[in-house]
Design a protein around this motif. Structure first.
Motif, PDB file in Angstrom:
ATOM      1  N   PRO A   1       4.541   0.531   6.274  1.00 50.07           N
ATOM      2  CA  PRO A   1       4.609  -0.658   5.749  1.00 50.07           C
ATOM      3  C   PRO A   1       5.294  -1.617   5.827  1.00 50.07           C
ATOM      4  CG  PRO A   1       6.157   1.424   4.302  1.00 50.07           C
ATOM      5  CD  PRO A   1       5.075   1.791   5.534  1.00 50.07           C
TER       6      PRO A   1
ATOM      7  N   LEU B   1      -0.891   8.920  -8.190  1.00 51.72           N
ATOM      8  CA  LEU B   1      -1.097   7.213  -7.982  1.00 51.72           C
ATOM      9  C   LEU B   1      -2.267   6.570  -8.890  1.00 51.72           C
ATOM     10  CD1 LEU B   1      -1.666   8.568  -4.489  1.00 51.72           C
ATOM     11  CD2 LEU B   1       0.162   6.887  -5.323  1.00 51.72           C
TER      12      LEU B   1
ATOM     13  N   ALA C   1      -3.350   3.101  -3.244  1.00 52.63           N
ATOM     14  CA  ALA C   1      -3.189   4.061  -2.883  1.00 52.63           C
ATOM     15  C   ALA C   1      -3.398   5.043  -2.685  1.00 52.63           C
ATOM     16  CB  ALA C   1      -1.711   4.145  -3.005  1.00 52.63           C
TER      17      ALA C   1
ATOM     18  N   ASN D   1      -0.665   3.322  -8.985  1.00 53.17           N
ATOM     19  CA  ASN D   1      -0.920   2.060  -7.433  1.00 53.17           C
ATOM     20  C   ASN D   1      -2.457   3.037  -7.355  1.00 53.17           C
ATOM     21  OD1 ASN D   1      -1.038   0.933  -5.682  1.00 53.17           O
ATOM     22  ND2 ASN D   1       0.683   1.869  -4.457  1.00 53.17           N
TER      23      ASN D   1
ATOM     24  N   MET E   1       0.959  -1.117   0.298  1.00 59.96           N
ATOM     25  CA  MET E   1       0.036  -0.030  -0.274  1.00 59.96           C
ATOM     26  C   MET E   1       0.634   1.095   0.440  1.00 59.96           C
ATOM     27  SD  MET E   1      -3.616  -0.493   0.306  1.00 59.96           S
ATOM     28  CE  MET E   1      -4.633   0.761   1.318  1.00 59.96           C
ATOM     29  N   ALA E   2       1.905   1.179   0.234  1.00 54.50           N
ATOM     30  CA  ALA E   2       2.695   2.001   0.124  1.00 54.50           C
ATOM     31  C   ALA E   2       3.417   3.004  -1.292  1.00 54.50           C
ATOM     32  CB  ALA E   2       4.551   1.806   1.395  1.00 54.50           C
ATOM     33  N   ALA E   3       2.802   4.270  -0.751  1.00 49.71           N
ATOM     34  CA  ALA E   3       2.443   5.199  -3.039  1.00 49.71           C
ATOM     35  C   ALA E   3       4.492   5.551  -2.968  1.00 49.71           C
ATOM     36  CB  ALA E   3       1.824   6.543  -2.820  1.00 49.71           C
TER      37      ALA E   3
ATOM     38  N   GLN F   1       3.022  -7.605   3.391  1.00 46.25           N
ATOM     39  CA  GLN F   1       2.140  -6.004   3.062  1.00 46.25           C
ATOM     40  C   GLN F   1       0.410  -6.709   2.609  1.00 46.25           C
ATOM     41  OE1 GLN F   1       4.209  -3.889   0.464  1.00 46.25           O
ATOM     42  NE2 GLN F   1       2.341  -2.634   0.512  1.00 46.25           N
TER      43      GLN F   1
ATOM     44  N   ASP G   1       3.059  10.530   0.909  1.00 47.65           N
ATOM     45  CA  ASP G   1       2.250   9.175   1.758  1.00 47.65           C
ATOM     46  C   ASP G   1       0.815   9.148   1.809  1.00 47.65           C
ATOM     47  OD1 ASP G   1       3.252   7.007   4.581  1.00 47.65           O
ATOM     48  OD2 ASP G   1       2.344   7.212   2.876  1.00 47.65           O
ATOM     49  N   GLU G   2       0.125   8.514   1.420  1.00 46.63           N
ATOM     50  CA  GLU G   2      -1.522   8.562   1.421  1.00 46.63           C
ATOM     51  C   GLU G   2      -1.387   7.943   2.555  1.00 46.63           C
ATOM     52  OE1 GLU G   2      -3.779  10.270  -0.319  1.00 46.63           O
ATOM     53  OE2 GLU G   2      -1.810  11.514  -1.859  1.00 46.63           O
ATOM     54  N   VAL G   3      -1.091   7.290   2.758  1.00 46.26           N
ATOM     55  CA  VAL G   3      -1.901   5.598   4.035  1.00 46.26           C
ATOM     56  C   VAL G   3      -1.073   5.492   5.044  1.00 46.26           C
ATOM     57  CG1 VAL G   3      -2.130   3.217   4.383  1.00 46.26           C
ATOM     58  CG2 VAL G   3      -2.566   3.900   2.040  1.00 46.26           C
TER      59      VAL G   3
END
Lengths: 67, 538
Positions: A24, B379, B386, B383, A1-3, A31, A18-20
């Motif tokens: 990670p 994004l 994300a 991905n 999930m890491a952008a 992951q 970093d959206e999350v």
């Protein structure tokens, strides 16, 4: 999930946000399974919130026209 | 950045009273909110909407539709008269009686709120029209404030043992062929030719759903084809340009009701958007559209033309892999993301040239929109999962995919339909968006305190300040209001006093705040605002 781990093809040098919030895990497998666990916890919570009798509830949601 | 505002028509449903009349239920929602705010005047009449300047049949292309040729739903310049007879005519007497009420004459249909918004019954839905704001973050804030207003009404109704509880949904379709809108409004100079607006906006509107679509379970208008698509609204659009909003819906709507000085401004009425709960999607919807309008005004909109915009709109919506290509008139095939990048590059270039994105001397908003826009597009291209914490259709899809994986559900399963519907329930304990927000799976741009204040307070920097303060300060003397007027009935003065507010950027706190602080009575307030200066006293 890491952008940051996914480099996009475009030639952009801007740092991707970093959206999350979660850090990670090291490997893609770990992951993925951590992400699945997170979703399962969420689904357990949502199971308790969903209206009962999905079919009936969805069928009865009938609207008059709007704009 | 630009004067803008939102309109939300809520889906309305009383699970314990299926078939209850939607117009009457909607009026009950308005009534409930009026009871909370006590903005009903002493005589029992609401703050009436002033219909003088409504012109729903004026077409931006330069003509006016004959009333006789208009669909009845287009005649929004007449106050709705909801009496038992009208309801029976529209929906059948049986339904009226089944609803257990025939005293509809006294139901409240329209309110102007202290935050400058309008809350009213539009056709068969409660609608909240936000006050005018000047930037996308404020648009998100006062739009979300509408959800709080609606929630307060829902709570009030739920506490009434005499009536069935009413649920409200911030979505755009019942998945049975009916759609209802979420509209945006943007102020533009009248001097921009309408053809340029159509040309510049169409490819952008066809593709912006990848950042601000709310996601929908089911394909086609009645949702009967199993699947998931990016937009709630895409399948309901049938034309490229037109005046209608309820039938033959067009990508570009030509309603020309400026609600402002008509030779100076046009109000661009955008009907193609999805209602957003995701703050980032909503922010980008307003922010990027405002920037594209600046491109059009500067004559710098990208020169791309789609071969068949309506078909392209639906193809883009139906492809969650974001890989489908649409044909341009010059024969090239491009993805929705390609088109969004073309608009992004043009907008970033113009912003740099004009200086509005400058960190020090800029407008304080453009740079933030550009950064978000770029990071979300990046994004989506690399991905997409994300981007689920910001892009609404991806957030909903993640939840649906979780159910599909855990329980082995097919797209046609009713539980997935329920997840889609309940995503937009405005009650935080039931709404699945709000459950995701509580778990920090959705990003916040505005905190809850700011949204709660916006449900009561108007924005400071538009005429909505004047309208909202008039209602909250002198509510008993305000007998009517609209976007461009406030009407007072002051005891002792024979006639009504109509204060025109035709300049959206006047009536601000800096221009009128002192007047409100200075005067405790409407008489004194109006005296200084309108009248000749009072005779000097000794």
């Amino acid at each position: 999930m890491a952008a940051q781990e996914q480099q996009q093809p475009q030639s952009r040098d801007t740092e991707i946000e970093d959206e999350v919030p979660e850090a990670p895990p090291a490997t893609p497998d770990a992951q993925a399974s951590a992400a699945t666990q997170g979703v399962d916890d969420l689904l357990d919570e949502i199971d308790g919130v969903l209206e009962s009798n999905a079919e009936e509830f969805v069928r009865a949601f009938v609207q008059k026209g709007g704009q | 950045m630009r004067v803008m505002g939102s309109e939300t028509e809520y889906g309305i449903h009383a699970p314990s009273a299926p078939g209850a009349n939607a117009t009457m239920m909607s009026a009950r929602v308005i009534q409930a909110y009026a009871q909370i705010t006590r903005q009903k005047t002493a005589g029992g009449a609401e703050t009436r909407w002033d219909y003088t300047d409504e012109e729903p049949l004026h077409d931006a292309r330069g003509w006016t539709l004959e009333r006789s040729a208009a669909d009845p739903s287009q005649l929004t310049d007449q106050p709705p008269v909801l009496d038992a007879e009208a309801v029976a005519l529209a929906y059948g007497r049986q339904e009226l009686e089944a609803d257990g009420s025939d005293e509809t004459g006294s139901l409240l249909m329209n309110m102007v709120l202290g935050n400058g918004a309008r809350l009213y019954v539009d056709h068969a839905h409660p609608e909240y029209s936000s006050p005018e704001v000047t930037n996308p973050l404020a648009a998100v804030t006062w739009d979300a404030a509408g959800d709080l207003v609606a929630l307060a009404a829902v709570r009030k109704l739920a506490a009434d043992p005499e009536l069935p509880p009413i649920n409200l949904y911030k979505n755009n379709t019942d998945n049975k062929s009916v759609s209802y809108g979420s509209h945006e409004n943007y102020l533009m100079p009248r001097s921009v030719p309408f053809g340029e607006i159509v040309r510049g906006l169409t490819p952008f509107f066809v593709t912006r759903q990848v950042i601000c679509g709310a996601g929908r379970v089911g394909l086609s208008q009645d949702g009967s084809r199993p699947g998931y698509q990016i937009s709630q609204r895409a399948d309901f659009f049938e034309a490229e340009v037109g005046l209608e909003t309820t039938i033959r819906r067009p990508i570009i709507n030509t309603r020309d009701e400026p609600h402002a000085t008509a030779d100076k401004y046009r109000r661009l009425h955008v009907i193609i958007g999805d209602a957003n709960l995701s703050q980032v999607s909503n922010y980008l919807k307003f922010g990027t559209t405002a920037m594209v309008l600046s491109l059009i005004e500067a004559g710098q909109a990208p020169r791309i033309e789609l071969h068949e915009p309506v078909a392209a709109l639906q193809e883009v919506s139906h492809d969650t892999s974001l890989s489908t290509t649409v044909r341009l008139l010059d024969g090239r095939r491009v993805t929705a993301l390609d088109i969004q990048w073309i608009y992004y590059e043009a907008a970033a270039k113009l912003a740099q040239e004009t200086g509005v994105s400058d960190a020090v001397s800029g407008d304080g908003h453009t740079q933030g929109v550009l950064e978000r826009w770029e990071s979300v597009l990046t994004l989506l291209g690399s991905n997409p999962p994300a981007a689920a914490s910001s892009v609404e259709w991806l957030a909903k899809l993640a939840l649906l995919e979780g159910y599909r994986r855990r329980d082995g559900l097919e797209w046609g399963d009713a539980r997935l339909g329920l997840v889609d519907l309940q995503w937009s329930d405005i009650r935080p304990e039931k709404g699945l968006y709000y459950r995701m927000l509580a778990r920090e799976r959705m990003q916040r741009l505005v905190d809850d305190g700011a949204i709660a204040r916006a449900a009561v307070e108007p924005p400071a920097d538009t005429r909505a300040f004047f309208r909202g303060k008039c209602v909250s300060t002198f509510g008993k003397q305000v007998v009517g209001a609209s976007w461009d007027s406030v009407i007072f009935d002051v005891p002792g003065i024979g006639k009504l006093q109509r204060v025109p507010t035709r300049e959206p950027l006047r009536g601000t706190e800096s221009l009128t705040g002192e007047l409100f602080r200075k005067h405790a009575t409407a008489e004194g307030f109006l005296g200084e605002l309108l009248g000749p200066p009072p005779a000097p006293r000794g």
